[in-house]
Write a protein that holds these residues in place. Structure first.
Motif, short mmCIF file in Angstrom:
data_model
loop_
_atom_site.label_atom_id
_atom_site.label_comp_id
_atom_site.label_asym_id
_atom_site.label_seq_id
_atom_site.Cartn_x
_atom_site.Cartn_y
_atom_site.Cartn_z
N ASP A 58 0.90 -1.56 -15.64
CA ASP A 58 0.02 -0.44 -14.67
C ASP A 58 0.89 -0.27 -13.45
N ALA A 59 1.60 -0.86 -13.01
CA ALA A 59 2.06 -0.67 -11.67
C ALA A 59 2.14 0.27 -11.13
N ASP A 60 2.58 1.26 -12.48
CA ASP A 60 3.54 2.77 -12.30
C ASP A 60 2.64 3.77 -13.01
N LYS A 61 1.26 3.42 -12.63
CA LYS A 61 0.15 4.42 -13.64
C LYS A 61 -0.52 5.06 -12.29
N SER A 62 -1.22 6.58 -12.97
CA SER A 62 -1.38 7.45 -11.87
C SER A 62 -2.46 6.47 -11.00
N PHE A 63 -3.09 5.59 -11.11
CA PHE A 63 -4.70 5.20 -11.26
C PHE A 63 -3.76 3.37 -10.05
N SER A 64 -2.91 3.85 -9.75
CA SER A 64 -1.92 2.52 -9.21
C SER A 64 -1.80 2.82 -8.03
N TYR A 65 -2.72 2.29 -6.76
CA TYR A 65 -2.36 3.39 -5.03
C TYR A 65 -0.02 3.12 -4.58
N LEU A 66 -0.19 2.66 -5.42
CA LEU A 66 1.47 2.14 -4.27
C LEU A 66 2.46 2.92 -6.03
N ARG A 67 2.13 3.93 -7.04
CA ARG A 67 3.19 3.80 -7.83
C ARG A 67 4.41 3.90 -7.74
N ALA A 68 4.71 4.94 -6.73
CA ALA A 68 5.32 5.43 -6.42
C ALA A 68 6.74 4.27 -5.75
N GLU A 69 6.79 2.86 -5.66
CA GLU A 69 7.45 1.95 -5.02
C GLU A 69 7.54 0.61 -5.95
N LYS A 127 -12.21 15.64 -3.97
CA LYS A 127 -11.44 15.62 -4.57
C LYS A 127 -11.23 14.27 -4.33
N VAL A 128 -11.42 13.51 -4.62
CA VAL A 128 -10.80 11.27 -4.81
C VAL A 128 -10.37 10.86 -5.66
N GLU A 129 -8.79 10.36 -5.13
CA GLU A 129 -7.86 9.84 -6.95
C GLU A 129 -8.89 8.49 -6.27
N GLY A 130 -8.79 8.17 -8.23
CA GLY A 130 -8.55 7.04 -8.69
C GLY A 130 -8.17 6.15 -8.21
N ALA A 131 -6.87 6.26 -7.67
CA ALA A 131 -6.22 5.14 -7.58
C ALA A 131 -6.55 5.06 -6.04
N TRP A 132 -7.31 5.69 -5.24
CA TRP A 132 -8.30 5.35 -3.86
C TRP A 132 -9.05 4.58 -4.02
N THR A 133 -10.10 4.03 -4.74
CA THR A 133 -11.38 3.55 -5.08
C THR A 133 -11.26 2.48 -6.00
N ALA A 134 -10.49 2.31 -7.11
CA ALA A 134 -10.35 1.68 -8.60
C ALA A 134 -10.12 0.51 -8.06
N CYS A 135 -9.29 -0.07 -6.88
CA CYS A 135 -9.20 -1.38 -6.68
C CYS A 135 -9.80 -1.57 -5.17
N GLY A 136 -10.46 -2.45 -4.19
CA GLY A 136 -10.48 -2.40 -3.34
C GLY A 136 -9.68 -2.91 -2.04
N GLY A 137 -9.04 -1.88 -1.39
CA GLY A 137 -7.62 -1.73 -0.34
C GLY A 137 -7.92 -0.96 0.12
N TRP A 138 -7.00 -1.75 1.50
CA TRP A 138 -7.34 -0.66 2.88
C TRP A 138 -7.24 1.43 2.61
N PHE A 139 -6.93 1.30 1.06
CA PHE A 139 -6.21 2.49 1.39
C PHE A 139 -7.58 3.42 1.06
N LEU A 140 -9.00 2.70 0.97
CA LEU A 140 -9.75 3.31 0.65
C LEU A 140 -10.34 4.03 1.39
N VAL A 141 -9.83 4.40 2.23
CA VAL A 141 -9.86 5.07 3.93
C VAL A 141 -9.72 6.49 3.44
N GLU A 142 -8.57 6.50 2.06
CA GLU A 142 -8.51 8.01 1.93
C GLU A 142 -9.23 8.92 1.25
N ALA A 143 -10.40 7.43 0.65
CA ALA A 143 -11.60 8.50 -0.28
C ALA A 143 -12.22 8.71 0.65
N VAL A 144 -12.50 7.95 2.15
CA VAL A 144 -13.42 8.62 3.58
C VAL A 144 -13.01 9.69 3.62
#
Length: 284
Positions: A61-72, A252-269
Motif C-alpha cells: 500500500d506504500a504508493d496508494k492514495s492514502f499513503s502520505y509519502l506515496r510519491a517517494e 477537504k481533508v485527505e485521507g492520507a493526512w489522518t489515516a495514520c498518526g504522524g507529523w503530517f496531521l498538521v496538514e489536516a488541521v
C-alpha cells in the motif's frame, strides 16, 4: 628491550583511542540496515527517517492514495506482510503498525529479526511521542525532534481567537463521524473548531439531527478528495448529507493526512482552520 615495550605500549594506546572514538560515534552510524516495512503506516516512518539505500521493501500500500509519502515510494520494492516473504529478504529490522497480523512479532523474534512496533496514537501528544521514538529507532533522533518542533510551530499559529467557535461536522467516506475521544476530534479543536457531533467516539453521520440543525463547516475526509468517491451505500451519499456538502463551507481533508498518526496531521488541521476562517469571514 625498552624500545620494543615502547612500541607495544604505543600500539595499545592507539587501539584504545580508536575504540573510544568508535564508542562515541554518532547514533546515526549505528542506524539499522536492510529495513522492511509491513504496512502503510510504517511506510511513512521508514520513508521519512531511513536512508533510502537501506530500505529493502515497503508494504503493497506504500504508493496508494492514502499513503502520505506515496510519491517517494514509487520506485521501491514491495513485499506482502507474510513471514516467509519477509524473512526471504533477510532484513535486519522490520517496522510495522498492524501489518502481518498479531503473530508476526513473535515469529520475527524467534528468527532473530529486530522489530519496531508503531503504536496507535489517540492524541496529538501521543503522535509527538511516536514520531520521536520511531525516528530515534531508525537512527534519526535529531531529525525527528526537528520534525515535531515544526509541527508544533505550525499548530501554535492556529490557536483559536474566535468566540463562539465554528461548529464542524466530520464526515468520512464510510458514512461515519467522530466525537470526543478520537484523534480527529483533537485535530478539529486544534484548528479552532467545536465538534458538532455530541456523542463520543465513532458513530454514523447524524442524518436525523441534520434535518433540523446544521453545523457551520463540514470536514470531509474522502480518500480521493471528492464526495463521489464514496461507496453507494454510505450515509455520506444520503441526500441530507449531500445537502450539507453542497451548501456549507467544506474543508477537504485527505485521507492520507489522518489515516495514520504522524507529523503530517498538521496538514489536516491547517485545512480545517483555513476553511473555518473563510466561513467566519463570509458571515461578516
Amino acid at each position: 628491550m625498552r624500545a620494543g615495550l615502547s612500541v607495544l605500549l604505543s600500539l595499545f594506546l592507539f587501539g584504545c583511542s580508536e575504540a573510544e572514538e568508535a564508542s562515541s560515534a554518532p547514533e546515526a552510524a549505528h542506524a539499522p540496515r536492510r529495513i522492511v516495512s509491513l504496512d502503510y503506516c510504517a511506510d511513512q516512518y521508514v520513508l521519512q527517517f531511513a536512508e533510502r539505500e537501506d530500505i529493502v521493501a515497503l508494504s503493497p500500500d506504500a504508493d496508494k492514495s492514502f499513503s502520505y509519502l506515496r510519491a517517494e515510494a514509487s520506485d521501491i520494492a514491495q513485499v506482502r506482510p507474510r513471514s516467509a516473504d519477509v524473512l526471504a529478504l533477510e532484513p535486519d529490522l522490520v517496522v510495522r503498525s498492524y501489518g502481518g497480523g498479531p503473530q508476526i512479532g513473535s515469529f520475527l523474534e524467534r528468527a532473530g529479526v529486530e522489530l519496531v512496533q508503531i503504536g496507535y496514537p489517540g492524541t496529538i501528544a501521543e503522535v509527538r511521542g511516536e514520531v520521536i521514538r520511531i525516528g530515534s529507532a531508525l537512527g534519526k533522533a535529531d531529525e525527528a525532534t526537528t520534525l515535531v518542533a515544526d509541527m508544533d510551530a505550525r499548530l501554535a499559529r492556529l490557536k483559536a481567537t474566535k468566540n463562539p467557535l465554528p461548529k464542524a461536522l466530520y464526515m468520512a467516506e464510510g458514512g461515519v463521524t467522530s466525537g470526543k475521544g478520537s484523534l480527529v476530534h483533537e485535530l478539529m479543536v486544534a484548528a479552532g473548531l467545536s465538534n458538532f457531533q455530541d456523542r463520543a467516539g465513532w458513530n454514523p453521520i447524524p442524518l436525523e439531527r441534520l434535518v433540523y440543525e446544521r453545523p457551520d463547516v463540514v470536514v470531509a475526509s474522502f480518500f480521493e478528495n471528492e464526495a463521489g468517491s464514496t461507496h453507494s451505500w454510505s450515509a455520506a451519499r444520503h441526500t441530507i448529507a449531500q445537502k450539507q456538502l453542497s451548501e456549507l463551507p467544506v474543508a477537504k481533508v485527505e485521507g492520507a493526512w489522518t489515516a495514520c498518526g504522524g507529523w503530517f496531521l498538521v496538514e489536516a488541521v491547517e485545512a480545517m482552520a483555513n476553511t473555518a476562517g473563510a466561513a467566519k469571514a463570509d458571515e461578516k
